[in-house]
Design a protein around this motif. Structure first.
Motif, PDB file in Angstrom:
ATOM      1  N   VAL B  85      -2.531   0.923  -9.783  1.00 22.03           N
ATOM      2  CA  VAL B  85      -3.369  -0.008 -10.548  1.00 22.03           C
ATOM      3  C   VAL B  85      -2.788  -0.229 -11.941  1.00 22.03           C
ATOM      4  CG1 VAL B  85      -5.625  -0.333 -11.628  1.00 22.03           C
ATOM      5  CG2 VAL B  85      -5.484   0.569  -9.303  1.00 22.03           C
ATOM      6  N   THR B  86      -2.429   0.855 -12.582  1.00 18.53           N
ATOM      7  CA  THR B  86      -1.910   0.754 -13.941  1.00 18.53           C
ATOM      8  C   THR B  86      -0.634  -0.076 -13.987  1.00 18.53           C
ATOM      9  OG1 THR B  86      -2.795   2.950 -14.335  1.00 18.53           O
ATOM     10  CG2 THR B  86      -1.221   2.112 -15.937  1.00 18.53           C
ATOM     11  N   THR B  87       0.260   0.207 -13.052  1.00 18.06           N
ATOM     12  CA  THR B  87       1.516  -0.542 -13.054  1.00 18.06           C
ATOM     13  C   THR B  87       1.285  -2.002 -12.679  1.00 18.06           C
ATOM     14  OG1 THR B  87       2.572   1.494 -12.304  1.00 18.06           O
ATOM     15  CG2 THR B  87       3.894  -0.512 -12.235  1.00 18.06           C
ATOM     16  N   ALA B  88       0.417  -2.227 -11.746  1.00 17.56           N
ATOM     17  CA  ALA B  88       0.125  -3.603 -11.343  1.00 17.56           C
ATOM     18  C   ALA B  88      -0.391  -4.397 -12.543  1.00 17.56           C
ATOM     19  CB  ALA B  88      -0.903  -3.619 -10.209  1.00 17.56           C
ATOM     20  N   ARG B  89      -1.234  -3.785 -13.323  1.00 17.75           N
ATOM     21  CA  ARG B  89      -1.769  -4.466 -14.498  1.00 17.75           C
ATOM     22  C   ARG B  89      -0.677  -4.840 -15.483  1.00 17.75           C
ATOM     23  NH1 ARG B  89      -4.279  -7.586 -14.504  1.00 17.75           N
ATOM     24  NH2 ARG B  89      -4.675  -7.525 -16.724  1.00 17.75           N
ATOM     25  N   LYS B  90       0.313  -3.998 -15.579  1.00 18.32           N
ATOM     26  CA  LYS B  90       1.422  -4.323 -16.491  1.00 18.32           C
ATOM     27  C   LYS B  90       2.133  -5.582 -16.040  1.00 18.32           C
ATOM     28  CE  LYS B  90       2.468   0.242 -18.270  1.00 18.32           C
ATOM     29  NZ  LYS B  90       2.813   1.438 -17.493  1.00 18.32           N
ATOM     30  N   HIS B  91       2.039  -5.862 -14.756  1.00 17.44           N
ATOM     31  CA  HIS B  91       2.678  -7.067 -14.229  1.00 17.44           C
ATOM     32  C   HIS B  91       1.634  -8.157 -13.978  1.00 17.44           C
ATOM     33  CE1 HIS B  91       6.666  -5.199 -13.511  1.00 17.44           C
ATOM     34  NE2 HIS B  91       5.948  -4.097 -13.386  1.00 17.44           N
ATOM     35  N   THR B 113      -5.782 -14.652   4.569  1.00 17.71           N
ATOM     36  CA  THR B 113      -6.701 -15.435   3.754  1.00 17.71           C
ATOM     37  C   THR B 113      -6.116 -15.652   2.359  1.00 17.71           C
ATOM     38  OG1 THR B 113      -7.842 -13.463   2.991  1.00 17.71           O
ATOM     39  CG2 THR B 113      -8.760 -14.558   4.924  1.00 17.71           C
ATOM     40  N   ALA B 114      -4.926 -15.141   2.142  1.00 19.32           N
ATOM     41  CA  ALA B 114      -4.275 -15.280   0.839  1.00 19.32           C
ATOM     42  C   ALA B 114      -5.072 -14.574  -0.260  1.00 19.32           C
ATOM     43  CB  ALA B 114      -4.060 -16.745   0.476  1.00 19.32           C
ATOM     44  N   LEU B 115      -5.853 -13.584   0.148  1.00 18.83           N
ATOM     45  CA  LEU B 115      -6.573 -12.801  -0.850  1.00 18.83           C
ATOM     46  C   LEU B 115      -5.573 -11.999  -1.671  1.00 18.83           C
ATOM     47  CD1 LEU B 115      -9.602 -10.512   0.018  1.00 18.83           C
ATOM     48  CD2 LEU B 115      -9.062 -11.681  -2.101  1.00 18.83           C
ATOM     49  N   VAL B 116      -4.525 -11.550  -1.029  1.00 16.81           N
ATOM     50  CA  VAL B 116      -3.503 -10.778  -1.740  1.00 16.81           C
ATOM     51  C   VAL B 116      -2.134 -11.412  -1.529  1.00 16.81           C
ATOM     52  CG1 VAL B 116      -4.830  -8.673  -1.333  1.00 16.81           C
ATOM     53  CG2 VAL B 116      -2.922  -9.216   0.164  1.00 16.81           C
ATOM     54  N   ASP B 117      -1.252 -11.102  -2.462  1.00 12.14           N
ATOM     55  CA  ASP B 117       0.118 -11.623  -2.390  1.00 12.14           C
ATOM     56  C   ASP B 117       1.051 -10.656  -1.683  1.00 12.14           C
ATOM     57  OD1 ASP B 117      -0.643 -13.795  -3.869  1.00 12.14           O
ATOM     58  OD2 ASP B 117      -0.081 -12.895  -5.787  1.00 12.14           O
ATOM     59  N   ALA B 118       0.673  -9.380  -1.692  1.00 14.22           N
ATOM     60  CA  ALA B 118       1.590  -8.372  -1.181  1.00 14.22           C
ATOM     61  C   ALA B 118       0.802  -7.102  -0.879  1.00 14.22           C
ATOM     62  CB  ALA B 118       2.673  -8.085  -2.209  1.00 14.22           C
ATOM     63  N   LEU B 119       1.425  -6.180  -0.143  1.00 18.47           N
ATOM     64  CA  LEU B 119       0.687  -4.997   0.299  1.00 18.47           C
ATOM     65  C   LEU B 119       1.452  -3.703   0.073  1.00 18.47           C
ATOM     66  CD1 LEU B 119       0.666  -7.325   2.864  1.00 18.47           C
ATOM     67  CD2 LEU B 119      -1.443  -6.068   3.228  1.00 18.47           C
ATOM     68  N   ILE B 120       0.693  -2.653  -0.242  1.00 10.88           N
ATOM     69  CA  ILE B 120       1.250  -1.310  -0.328  1.00 10.88           C
ATOM     70  C   ILE B 120       0.502  -0.453   0.686  1.00 10.88           C
ATOM     71  CG2 ILE B 120       1.539   0.737  -1.760  1.00 10.88           C
ATOM     72  CD1 ILE B 120       1.696  -1.023  -4.176  1.00 10.88           C
ATOM     73  N   LEU B 304       8.936  -2.524  -6.897  1.00 11.24           N
ATOM     74  CA  LEU B 304       9.654  -3.084  -5.744  1.00 11.24           C
ATOM     75  C   LEU B 304       8.955  -4.358  -5.268  1.00 11.24           C
ATOM     76  CD1 LEU B 304      10.451   0.166  -3.732  1.00 11.24           C
ATOM     77  CD2 LEU B 304      12.110  -1.427  -4.706  1.00 11.24           C
ATOM     78  N   LEU B 305       7.646  -4.278  -5.208  1.00 11.45           N
ATOM     79  CA  LEU B 305       6.863  -5.411  -4.735  1.00 11.45           C
ATOM     80  C   LEU B 305       7.032  -6.611  -5.658  1.00 11.45           C
ATOM     81  CD1 LEU B 305       5.499  -5.265  -2.184  1.00 11.45           C
ATOM     82  CD2 LEU B 305       3.474  -4.329  -3.268  1.00 11.45           C
ATOM     83  N   MET B 306       7.059  -6.334  -6.937  1.00 13.35           N
ATOM     84  CA  MET B 306       7.198  -7.424  -7.904  1.00 13.35           C
ATOM     85  C   MET B 306       8.550  -8.104  -7.735  1.00 13.35           C
ATOM     86  SD  MET B 306       4.513  -7.795  -9.532  1.00 13.35           S
ATOM     87  CE  MET B 306       3.053  -6.955  -8.990  1.00 13.35           C
ATOM     88  N   LYS B 307       9.562  -7.294  -7.498  1.00 15.94           N
ATOM     89  CA  LYS B 307      10.885  -7.879  -7.272  1.00 15.94           C
ATOM     90  C   LYS B 307      10.872  -8.739  -6.027  1.00 15.94           C
ATOM     91  CE  LYS B 307      14.138  -4.784  -9.534  1.00 15.94           C
ATOM     92  NZ  LYS B 307      14.365  -3.362  -9.244  1.00 15.94           N
ATOM     93  N   LYS B 308      10.252  -8.239  -4.984  1.00 18.63           N
ATOM     94  CA  LYS B 308      10.204  -9.020  -3.747  1.00 18.63           C
ATOM     95  C   LYS B 308       9.433 -10.314  -3.964  1.00 18.63           C
ATOM     96  CE  LYS B 308      10.141  -6.671   0.342  1.00 18.63           C
ATOM     97  NZ  LYS B 308       9.621  -5.747   1.396  1.00 18.63           N
ATOM     98  N   GLY B 310       9.270 -11.864  -6.613  1.00 18.54           N
ATOM     99  CA  GLY B 310      10.115 -12.719  -7.435  1.00 18.54           C
ATOM    100  C   GLY B 310      11.301 -13.268  -6.671  1.00 18.54           C
ATOM    101  N   GLY B 311      11.394 -12.877  -5.413  1.00 13.69           N
ATOM    102  CA  GLY B 311      12.455 -13.430  -4.591  1.00 13.69           C
ATOM    103  C   GLY B 311      13.729 -12.600  -4.566  1.00 13.69           C
ATOM    104  N   SER B 312      13.737 -11.479  -5.286  1.00 13.87           N
ATOM    105  CA  SER B 312      14.949 -10.660  -5.276  1.00 13.87           C
ATOM    106  C   SER B 312      14.974  -9.767  -4.042  1.00 13.87           C
ATOM    107  CB  SER B 312      15.000  -9.768  -6.513  1.00 13.87           C
ATOM    108  OG  SER B 312      14.608 -10.479  -7.647  1.00 13.87           O
ATOM    109  N   ALA B 313      16.148  -9.407  -3.640  1.00 13.04           N
ATOM    110  CA  ALA B 313      16.288  -8.447  -2.555  1.00 13.04           C
ATOM    111  C   ALA B 313      16.128  -7.044  -3.124  1.00 13.04           C
ATOM    112  CB  ALA B 313      17.652  -8.596  -1.907  1.00 13.04           C
ATOM    113  N   VAL B 314      15.563  -6.156  -2.340  1.00 12.92           N
ATOM    114  CA  VAL B 314      15.430  -4.768  -2.787  1.00 12.92           C
ATOM    115  C   VAL B 314      15.959  -3.868  -1.677  1.00 12.92           C
ATOM    116  CG1 VAL B 314      13.380  -5.322  -4.139  1.00 12.92           C
ATOM    117  CG2 VAL B 314      13.123  -4.468  -1.820  1.00 12.92           C
ATOM    118  N   PRO B 315      16.367  -2.677  -2.025  1.00 14.90           N
ATOM    119  CA  PRO B 315      16.859  -1.758  -0.983  1.00 14.90           C
ATOM    120  C   PRO B 315      15.751  -1.433   0.006  1.00 14.90           C
ATOM    121  CG  PRO B 315      16.622  -0.649  -3.109  1.00 14.90           C
ATOM    122  CD  PRO B 315      16.444  -2.100  -3.363  1.00 14.90           C
ATOM    123  N   GLU B 316      16.126  -1.249   1.252  1.00 15.28           N
ATOM    124  CA  GLU B 316      15.099  -0.938   2.254  1.00 15.28           C
ATOM    125  C   GLU B 316      14.535   0.457   2.040  1.00 15.28           C
ATOM    126  OE1 GLU B 316      16.234  -1.647   6.260  1.00 15.28           O
ATOM    127  OE2 GLU B 316      16.082  -3.830   6.018  1.00 15.28           O
TER     128      GLU B 316
END
Lengths: 335, 335
Positions: B85-91, B113-120, B304-308, B310-316
DNA sequence: GCATGACGTCGAAGCGCTTCGACGGGCGAA
DNA sequence: TTCGCCCGTCGAAGCGCTTCGACGTCATGC
């Protein structure tokens, strides 16, 4: 993405009919409704949350603010959060997680941006800075715990005062005459968290009423601190035969410490606690306790919120009565 | 409610200019930008989350799926959630809380439903039923933990194998020749949670490499079970001088049990653990341990999620290297 | 001196849904 | 038979925001 117009076309009706058929907000013929539902199923239709929120000014999301601070038993918070999520889902709502760190600004943000429809705030202080904000917000909220002045707010919690009383009364009924409360860490009292103080009030009042001699001992949440308190109690109150523990992490270590000091539980010392049933049952000597019904509180909190969202009035205060479960850690005072 | 047109009027510009001024997505003259910002501040403008999501197809919300099951240390989950939560808020993102109970349907729902953009997703199993779904979802996700086949997914976790190795190597370096691993509850292994098994792998491999005699003991998360394991170890492996504990709740009780059985820690027995630093430090004998860096994992997962997004590739795969902190519970084997 | 382009701003379209008012057809009452 | 009403459905108007293309202005380069 499949949208409502796709469903409408597929079912041979207009988009508004699809909306009404799926929401039930206007009467739709049984036959049409079924056609719409089938079309939606076939196409895998999922209404876009944002669009829905924009059009209906309802996001179907609740905010949950969880505490971060020391002295709060983490499993209780967790259980509470899970129960909020589960109950919210039953009412077709989701839960947005906020940390207390975000403070008032965070509450205002999610409320004002219409990200959430309503808020649940945990760990309310006696004079909580968020109170004026919550009162002024146009969105309903429920607080877990009671501030000094709960006028105009909706609060719910275990009746901690009655819980403290119940423990003492149980000990008194068993014939104990000297009792002690081992409470939460000092910082919990210092920052004026209502529930800890209410336990003390109930404990003291009931002890006085029953003519018991009593004392109160805040205690850090570490086994070492528990040992110190145990030693202190033995030293200062040799006649002690009843103890009430309101401090989850040290319940087991404290009992351990008493036994190492030569006191059998419950033979020499009866112990009761205010804690989750789960914990009371997992101690080697299962502990007679008043349950901390986090799951029930979470459920009730969400239901209160749903009622408020539905426009119904709800009671400002909901105090859950304590339920004391007798277990192996208490017995009549030996003659 | 104050909307973008109000701000526009107040600042004497068009709504689109307000949008660009506030988002920075197009160059706006410094002067105009300041006028807009001031107007927004004066009016207390808060963009409507739903409208924004609808127009931009970005909700700025992440889903976090937390585990509910037995054998998982609750404080670790909590700390992780808070750090997310804390890190997400920073972004500039918020976090929607889902329970594992909701299962695949829940994931699909919030994604579709597009409620979220990404998942952890936490607590990934070796052969997790959610994997195909996550792979097929059009939204990025990050998993905490490693399934058997992580092809096409993004995973992050402590390198538990290396952590197991680090503990053994530390003991070996201190001269210990007979070591035991006291592990997680049996159900954790049965349901094939990767991290528990990896610790075993690392532990065993390192012991073999160093020519140590070793054994592995799953253990329930209760003090009673800890006592039983301690007794069993003494009985079956009298030459034992090194123990690795990977089971938070019993760390303290286990050490207690050893001492009650007459073994001094670290005099007779060196103990290392894989657990949060906080726990290792709070035991009476502070325990040499490999930290379980939940906060760091949460932070990295969000990044990692933010990079994804943003369209960047991240290590698997992202394996955090173990950091072993020496504390009072280990010492060289007495000659 | 005029074409070129960059910069800063505007207008309009549209994101996908809900909801309001309206409308047609069937029915019961007069 | 006719009027009125209700039921079931439709069309259109937004909800508040982002974004795309366009436009005017000014400086630049030949």
């Amino acid at each position: 993405m499949v949208k409502i117009t796709d469903v409408a076309r597929h079912a041979g009706v207009s988009p508004s009919t699809v909306s009404y058929a799926l929401s039930g907000k206007r009467p739709i013929s049984e036959e049409t409704r079924q056609r719409v539902e089938e079309a939606a199923r076939e196409l895998g239709y999922r209404p876009h949350a944002g669009a829905r929120a924009l059009a209906s000014s309802r996001s179907n999301v609740l905010a949950l603010v969880i505490p971060l601070r020391a002295g709060i038993h983490v499993p209780v918070v967790m259980q509470f959060a899970v129960s909020v999520v589960t109950t919210a889902r039953k009412h077709d709502h989701d839960v947005l997680l906020l940390t207390q760190e975000e403070g008032e600004e965070g509450l205002r943000r999610v409320a004002d941006t219409a990200l959430v429809d309503a808020l649940i705030v945990m760990d309310v202080q006696l004079r909580d800075p968020r109170l004026p904000l919550l009162r002024s917000l146009e969105r309903p909220s429920v607080m877990i715990g009671f501030p000094a002045d709960s006028e105009g707010l909706t609060c719910i919690d275990l009746d901690f005062k009655a819980a403290g009383e119940a423990c003492v009364e149980h000990l008194a009924r068993l014939g104990h005459r000297v009792v002690a409360l081992v409470g939460s860490p000092p910082e919990v009292y210092v920052r004026q968290t209502a529930f800890a103080q209410r336990v003390v009030q109930g404990f003291t009042a009931a002890a006085d009423r029953s003519g018991l001699s009593s004392s109160v001992h805040p205690c850090e949440a570490s086994p070492a601190a528990a040992r110190l308190v145990a030693e202190q109690l033995l030293r200062e109150q040799p006649a002690l035969t009843g103890v009430v523990v309101h401090n989850e992490p040290i319940l087991e270590p404290l009992i351990e410490a008493f036994e190492q000091l030569g006191l059998r539980v419950p033979g020499d010392l009866s112990v009761t606690a205010i804690c989750p049933d789960e914990l009371a049952e997992s101690v080697r000597v299962p502990v007679t306790s008043v349950a901390l019904p986090s799951a029930e509180v979470g459920e009730r909190a969400v239901e209160l919120l749903m009622k408020k969202l539905g426009g119904s009035a709800v009671p400002e205060a909901t105090l859950l009565p304590p339920r004391l479960a007798e277990r192996a850690s208490t017995m009549p005072r030996s003659a």
